[in-house]
Design a protein around this motif. Structure first.
Motif, PDB file in Angstrom:
ATOM      1  N   SER A 144       0.826  -1.208   0.000  1.00  0.00           N
ATOM      2  CA  SER A 144       0.000   0.000   0.000  1.00  0.00           C
ATOM      3  C   SER A 144       0.860   1.257   0.000  1.00  0.00           C
ATOM      4  O   SER A 144       1.986   1.260   0.479  1.00  0.00           O
ATOM      5  CB  SER A 144      -0.916   0.017   1.220  1.00  0.00           C
ATOM      6  OG  SER A 144      -0.180   0.356   2.380  1.00  0.00           O
ATOM      7  N   TRP A 146      -0.592   4.113   1.326  1.00  0.00           N
ATOM      8  CA  TRP A 146      -1.348   5.017   2.196  1.00  0.00           C
ATOM      9  C   TRP A 146      -1.157   4.729   3.683  1.00  0.00           C
ATOM     10  O   TRP A 146      -1.932   5.176   4.514  1.00  0.00           O
ATOM     11  CB  TRP A 146      -2.844   4.973   1.849  1.00  0.00           C
ATOM     12  CG  TRP A 146      -3.448   3.598   1.735  1.00  0.00           C
ATOM     13  CD1 TRP A 146      -3.518   2.819   0.611  1.00  0.00           C
ATOM     14  CD2 TRP A 146      -4.068   2.835   2.779  1.00  0.00           C
ATOM     15  NE1 TRP A 146      -4.150   1.624   0.905  1.00  0.00           N
ATOM     16  CE2 TRP A 146      -4.498   1.604   2.219  1.00  0.00           C
ATOM     17  CE3 TRP A 146      -4.307   3.072   4.134  1.00  0.00           C
ATOM     18  CZ2 TRP A 146      -5.145   0.625   2.952  1.00  0.00           C
ATOM     19  CZ3 TRP A 146      -4.947   2.088   4.870  1.00  0.00           C
ATOM     20  CH2 TRP A 146      -5.363   0.882   4.281  1.00  0.00           C
ATOM     21  N   VAL A 177      -8.982  -1.607   2.649  1.00  0.00           N
ATOM     22  CA  VAL A 177      -9.216  -0.171   2.806  1.00  0.00           C
ATOM     23  C   VAL A 177      -9.014   0.284   4.249  1.00  0.00           C
ATOM     24  O   VAL A 177      -8.943   1.494   4.513  1.00  0.00           O
ATOM     25  CB  VAL A 177     -10.617   0.232   2.321  1.00  0.00           C
ATOM     26  CG1 VAL A 177     -10.751  -0.004   0.814  1.00  0.00           C
ATOM     27  CG2 VAL A 177     -11.704  -0.512   3.080  1.00  0.00           C
ATOM     28  N   HIS A 197      -7.599   3.957   4.702  1.00  0.00           N
ATOM     29  CA  HIS A 197      -7.331   4.682   3.463  1.00  0.00           C
ATOM     30  C   HIS A 197      -8.014   6.051   3.530  1.00  0.00           C
ATOM     31  O   HIS A 197      -9.156   6.158   3.971  1.00  0.00           O
ATOM     32  CB  HIS A 197      -7.875   3.880   2.277  1.00  0.00           C
ATOM     33  CG  HIS A 197      -7.445   4.398   0.944  1.00  0.00           C
ATOM     34  ND1 HIS A 197      -7.956   5.572   0.412  1.00  0.00           N
ATOM     35  CD2 HIS A 197      -6.553   3.925   0.027  1.00  0.00           C
ATOM     36  CE1 HIS A 197      -7.401   5.789  -0.771  1.00  0.00           C
ATOM     37  NE2 HIS A 197      -6.547   4.821  -1.022  1.00  0.00           N
TER      38      HIS A 197
END
Length: 255
Positions: A144, A146, A177, A197
């Motif tokens: 990821s 983020w 997420v 996220h």
């Protein structure tokens, strides 16, 4: 002054004896991290480095305040035991060190309500699903961009994470997420890390996965420790049943 790595944690335990911090316990018991002190004689100052955190205790030492362990990243959070260490950090790092507050909570589960936690875990908006952190979620977290890396990046590899770590993922159409996971571990529990996220914040995802992870910890006889980076995280912790202990200073350093 020469700084050396210390392997015998019994030498350092008295310096940290009254510091109620699970990452310190992780290091002193040999679960995670490494320790450093000035060479020569019984240590009167020490630095414990665990993940992004460095805990400084004992008599202030300018060399130790400026020390960066081999392999440390560009970002560190330096936690001084007292204001003497705070002054040493400021002298060593100057404007590279930003003083800010963190929020500690009592290491007790007496305020936890399993029924309420179960309701929070079930209160996901439509389109989201909750599941244990599996191999696919682990790999998505590491890839990821983020911030989800912190959910599992402190472990040596995937095998180490599934041997010692614990996590809960929030998915939307198969994509990670949000998640709650063991940032670090010690014999009696974990230090919780929660990441969401940016496009999926303010939807109750952090509370849902945090509650689910807390329930799983309690089921396994582990303590889910929470240390808040900001007031929003502290408010979330209180809503989940944590009892506030104190505000304390740290220094965020970008080398």
């Amino acid at each position: 002054m020469k700084i050396i790595e210390i392997k015998n944690m019994e030498l350092l335990a008295p310096l940290f004896a009254h510091w109620q911090e699970t990452m310190i316990w992780s290091c002193l018991e040999g679960s995670m991290g490494q320790a450093f002190a000035p060479a020569g004689g019984a240590p009167r100052a020490a630095l414990l480095q665990v993940a992004d955190f460095c805990f400084l205790a004992g008599e202030p030492c300018a060399e130790l305040a400026a020390w960066r362990p081999a392999g440390a990243g560009d970002f560190s959070i330096l936690a001084p035991q007292h204001e003497g260490w705070a002054a040493a950090i400021e002298a060593a790092w100057g404007q590279k060190a930003r003083r800010c507050a963190r929020y500690a909570f009592h290491k007790t589960a007496e305020g936890f309500d399993p029924a309420a936690l179960a309701r929070f875990a079930a209160a996901l908006p439509p389109g989201y699903g909750l599941r244990p952190m599996g191999r696919e979620e682990y790999r998505q977290a590491l890839a990821s961009g983020w911030g989800a890396r912190d959910l599992c990046a402190q472990f040596a590899d995937e095998r180490d994470y599934y041997r010692r770590g614990l996590g809960v993922a929030v998915l939307q159409e198969g994509r990670l997420v949000a998640g709650a996971s063991s940032y670090t571990v010690y014999r009696g529990g974990i230090e919780i890390e929660i990441d969401t996220h940016p496009d999926h914040r303010r939807r109750g995802l952090a509370r849902a996965c945090g509650a689910a992870l807390m329930l799983e910890c309690l089921k396994r006889g582990l303590y889910p420790s929470w240390d808040a980076q900001n007031p929003a995280s502290a408010a979330l912790a209180k809503s989940l049943g944590y009892r506030f202990d104190r505000e304390y200073p740290v220094y965020e350093v970008r080398a």
